[in-house]
Write a protein that holds these residues in place. Structure first.
Motif: not given
Length: 254
Positions: A24, A29, A64-65, A68-69, A71-72, A237
């Protein structure tokens, strides 16, 4: 501290933790396990993100996490790690309808197909396509609009076939293309023939009885209310949520 309902057990967390990002930047985080428990609470109850209890931290952090995860490709990696436990010769494929909640429906007319939504007998629906192993463990998952025929996503999903693989599926998958692909790879498509099929095919009712594993898989993931009903507008999602829940189901079967 007593573990609450819906939260990860120590064993489940021990499997998931090594697959999460471990670097991070800047401010440390919020605890990953706490946030992941909040994400799972949301999917299990079907509540809005804003209703996630404060004990899991700010709901914006959970949302958000999760995105974000997604997308990752963290949720893809988690599902892949679980699916790699598959080492059998039986796979089964099926699909299940999910009603789209009014909060998940796209606002613009004509956008439904782009969001894997479509009109079927049940109204506005999304279809989940699942490929599982003999124990009902997830191997691959896809989404389509509700009116899309089951055999269309099956072609890519069945690329996993190898020699001596047995494919179990219902009559919706009785197509010449699927049977030819199985034969080409040395696999056996144990699929009941449709009434209008003229050529005879080899079919074992005894082997076919094992197909209920894929139906049990759908029953398990639909215990999570945000999977049984689609609230997400973004199909990426929604698919990510299904992959996370499916991976958890797979871990619990270990």
């Amino acid at each position: 501290m007593t573990r609450r309902r819906y939260e990860l057990t120590d064993f489940e967390w021990s499997v998931i933790e090594p697959l999460l990002p471990n670097k991070s930047r800047g401010v440390a985080r919020v605890d990953d396990r706490r946030v992941l428990n909040g994400i799972l609470w949301r999917f299990r109850t079907g509540s809005p993100w804003a209703d996630i209890p404060e004990r899991y931290g700010p709901y914006t952090t959970c949302y958000n996490r999760f995105v974000r995860w997604r997308k990752a490709c963290i949720w893809d990696r988690l599902l892949q790690a679980v699916s790699e436990a598959y080492d059998g010769d039986i796979i089964m494929i099926d699909s299940s309808y999910v009603r789209v909640h009014q909060h998940g429906a796209n606002g613009k007319k004509g956008d439904q197909d782009d969001g894997c939504m479509g009109r079927s007998r049940g109204g506005l629906t999304t279809k989940i396509h699942a490929l599982v192993d003999a124990e009902g463990g997830p191997i691959d998952l896809r989404l389509s609009a509700g009116q899309v025929h089951d055999s269309r996503p099956a072609d890519d999903m069945l690329d996993i076939m190898r020699a001596n693989t047995i494919i179990l599926a219902d009559k919706a998958y009785d197509s010449n293309a699927i049977r030819a692909k199985a034969k080409e790879r040395g696999a056996w498509a144990n699929i009941p023939p449709k009434r209008n099929r003229k050529a005879s095919v080899t079919f074992s009712k005894w082997v076919y009885k094992q197909r209920n594993a894929v139906e049990r898989f759908f029953n398990k993931i639909k215990q999570f209310r945000a999977i049984a009903t689609r609230y997400e507008k973004n199909p990426l999602n929604f698919l990510a949520a299904i992959k996370l829940v499916a991976a958890l189901v797979g871990i619990r079967s270990l």
